[in-house]
Design a protein around this motif. Structure first.
Motif, mmCIF file in Angstrom:
data_model
loop_
_atom_site.group_PDB
_atom_site.id
_atom_site.type_symbol
_atom_site.label_atom_id
_atom_site.label_comp_id
_atom_site.label_asym_id
_atom_site.label_seq_id
_atom_site.Cartn_x
_atom_site.Cartn_y
_atom_site.Cartn_z
ATOM 1 N N ALA A 82 11.490 0.873 -2.645
ATOM 2 C CA ALA A 82 10.636 0.402 -2.040
ATOM 3 C C ALA A 82 9.187 0.562 -2.276
ATOM 4 N N LEU A 83 8.285 -0.244 -2.422
ATOM 5 C CA LEU A 83 6.910 0.524 -3.012
ATOM 6 C C LEU A 83 6.109 0.691 -1.251
ATOM 7 N N PRO A 84 5.687 2.093 -1.255
ATOM 8 C CA PRO A 84 4.502 2.351 -0.230
ATOM 9 C C PRO A 84 3.961 1.700 -0.306
ATOM 10 N N MET A 85 3.572 0.318 0.073
ATOM 11 C CA MET A 85 2.266 -0.678 -0.248
ATOM 12 C C MET A 85 1.897 -0.079 1.291
ATOM 13 N N THR A 86 2.287 0.066 2.138
ATOM 14 C CA THR A 86 1.210 0.191 3.433
ATOM 15 C C THR A 86 0.856 1.408 3.347
ATOM 16 N N ASP A 87 0.727 2.317 2.647
ATOM 17 C CA ASP A 87 -0.201 3.814 2.212
ATOM 18 C C ASP A 87 -1.162 3.853 1.112
ATOM 19 N N VAL A 88 -1.331 1.961 1.206
ATOM 20 C CA VAL A 88 -1.834 1.946 0.278
ATOM 21 C C VAL A 88 -3.134 0.862 0.009
ATOM 22 N N LYS A 89 -4.075 1.379 -0.531
ATOM 23 C CA LYS A 89 -5.164 0.484 -0.320
ATOM 24 C C LYS A 89 -5.843 -0.016 -1.319
ATOM 25 N N ASN A 134 -6.452 -5.748 -15.362
ATOM 26 C CA ASN A 134 -5.261 -4.749 -15.586
ATOM 27 C C ASN A 134 -5.713 -3.240 -15.937
ATOM 28 N N ALA A 135 -6.789 -3.381 -16.770
ATOM 29 C CA ALA A 135 -7.728 -2.087 -17.117
ATOM 30 C C ALA A 135 -7.998 -1.136 -15.720
ATOM 31 N N LEU A 136 -9.018 -1.794 -14.703
ATOM 32 C CA LEU A 136 -9.599 -1.233 -13.514
ATOM 33 C C LEU A 136 -8.570 -1.186 -12.305
ATOM 34 N N ASN A 137 -6.982 -1.440 -12.542
ATOM 35 C CA ASN A 137 -6.278 -1.445 -11.948
ATOM 36 C C ASN A 137 -6.308 0.964 -11.456
ATOM 37 N N PRO A 138 -6.719 0.865 -10.390
ATOM 38 C CA PRO A 138 -6.878 2.022 -9.687
ATOM 39 C C PRO A 138 -5.712 3.196 -9.585
ATOM 40 N N ILE A 139 -4.499 2.209 -9.691
ATOM 41 C CA ILE A 139 -3.384 3.253 -8.282
ATOM 42 C C ILE A 139 -1.886 2.239 -10.109
ATOM 43 N N ALA A 140 -1.976 3.498 -10.748
ATOM 44 C CA ALA A 140 -1.672 3.278 -12.153
ATOM 45 C C ALA A 140 0.682 3.691 -12.012
ATOM 46 N N ILE A 141 1.455 3.317 -11.690
ATOM 47 C CA ILE A 141 2.720 3.378 -12.153
ATOM 48 C C ILE A 141 3.373 2.548 -10.517
ATOM 49 N N ILE A 142 2.366 3.011 -9.743
ATOM 50 C CA ILE A 142 2.622 2.553 -8.402
ATOM 51 C C ILE A 142 2.579 1.002 -8.501
ATOM 52 N N VAL A 143 1.574 0.155 -9.055
ATOM 53 C CA VAL A 143 1.015 -0.925 -9.305
ATOM 54 C C VAL A 143 1.050 -0.923 -10.739
ATOM 55 N N PRO A 144 1.543 -1.449 -10.941
ATOM 56 C CA PRO A 144 3.193 -0.952 -12.228
ATOM 57 C C PRO A 144 2.534 -1.800 -14.011
ATOM 58 N N CYS A 145 0.732 -1.471 -14.111
ATOM 59 C CA CYS A 145 0.049 -1.793 -15.142
ATOM 60 C C CYS A 145 0.754 -1.589 -15.954
ATOM 61 N N HIS A 146 1.290 -1.158 -16.245
ATOM 62 C CA HIS A 146 1.774 -0.391 -17.716
ATOM 63 C C HIS A 146 2.886 -1.700 -18.345
ATOM 64 N N ARG A 147 3.555 -2.662 -17.666
ATOM 65 C CA ARG A 147 4.471 -2.927 -17.737
ATOM 66 C C ARG A 147 3.110 -4.707 -18.407
ATOM 67 N N VAL A 148 3.027 -4.572 -18.738
ATOM 68 C CA VAL A 148 1.909 -5.279 -19.371
ATOM 69 C C VAL A 148 1.046 -5.059 -20.905
ATOM 70 N N ILE A 149 2.426 -5.856 -21.843
ATOM 71 C CA ILE A 149 1.966 -5.272 -23.118
ATOM 72 C C ILE A 149 1.780 -6.491 -23.884
ATOM 73 N N GLY A 150 0.410 -6.525 -25.293
ATOM 74 C CA GLY A 150 0.195 -8.291 -26.272
ATOM 75 C C GLY A 150 1.918 -8.819 -26.288
ATOM 76 N N SER A 151 0.698 -10.206 -26.768
ATOM 77 C CA SER A 151 2.022 -11.611 -26.694
ATOM 78 C C SER A 151 3.083 -11.140 -28.060
ATOM 79 N N ASP A 152 2.568 -10.244 -28.924
ATOM 80 C CA ASP A 152 3.139 -10.603 -29.400
ATOM 81 C C ASP A 152 4.120 -8.659 -29.705
ATOM 82 N N GLY A 153 4.631 -7.843 -28.621
ATOM 83 C CA GLY A 153 5.554 -7.689 -27.585
ATOM 84 C C GLY A 153 5.128 -5.758 -27.880
ATOM 85 N N LYS A 154 4.148 -6.048 -28.871
ATOM 86 C CA LYS A 154 3.537 -4.551 -28.901
ATOM 87 C C LYS A 154 2.917 -3.770 -27.715
#
Length: 191
Positions: A82-89, A134-154
């Motif tokens: 489970a994501l540790p969101m109670t320890d994230v601001k 998405n680019a300004l997401n301050p918490i990589a990995i836990i807030v999974p901005c890496h799961r967003v890709i181009g509409s062409d799948g790249k």
């Protein structure tokens, strides 16, 4: 407007975490994680946090909330907890917060496009704004901005670099998670 004195400044504690894809920088305020980024992105950390917090007192003391470390240890060991969101601001605009909540809703092993995420949020023409948030997401990995890709799948833009983005997606494809209905482990597979 006068600057805060050092005693009034917001203290950001900096810690480092050794991951399989390089050292991670973790920044916390009052015991809450406010930034997680990759080594080499220190300027990004300071730029994003300086916009959100004024009068910062940076401390490299190595302290970090134990639930964050346990989550990272489990994640990199191939276990989804489970994501540790109670320890994230998360600090950002209302729109950024909306995008980041949508990122948290993307299941492990799945991807969304920027335009698909914008449509899911009720802003079908706002793919660029979603990409910026998405680019300004301050918490990589836990807030999974890496799961967003181009509409062409790249794979497209990632502050940690495309090699790390690919690694994270490949890693998540093999993570085992417990099915809430059956309690049995199931693989986390791409959609």
């Amino acid at each position: 407007m006068m600057k805060k004195s050092a005693s009034e400044a917001t203290r950001i504690d900096i810690a480092w975490y050794a991951s399989p894809i390089g050292a991670l920088i973790l920044a916390s305020v009052g015991g809450k994680l406010v930034h997680l980024d990759f080594e080499g992105n220190e300027k990004r950390l300071r730029t994003i946090q300086n916009r959100r917090l004024k009068g910062i007192d940076w401390r490299q003391n190595g302290a970090m909330a134990a639930p964050i470390i346990r989550w990272l240890d489990a994640y990199f060991s191939g276990e989804m907890q489970a994501l540790p969101m109670t320890d994230v601001k998360l600090r950002g605009t209302d729109f950024q917060q909306q995008v980041w909540r949508a990122l948290l809703a993307i299941p492990c092993g799945e991807c969304r496009s920027y335009s698909g995420l914008a449509a899911d949020l009720g802003h079908p023409g706002a793919a660029r704004a979603v990409a910026r948030a998405n680019a300004l997401n301050p918490i990589a990995i836990i807030v999974p901005c890496h799961r967003v890709i181009g509409s062409d799948g790249k794979l497209t833009g990632y502050a940690g670099g495309l090699d790390r983005k690919r690694w994270l997606l490949d890693h998540e494809a093999g993570i085992r998670i417990a099915d809430e209905r059956t309690g049995r482990d199931v693989s986390c597979r791409p959609a």
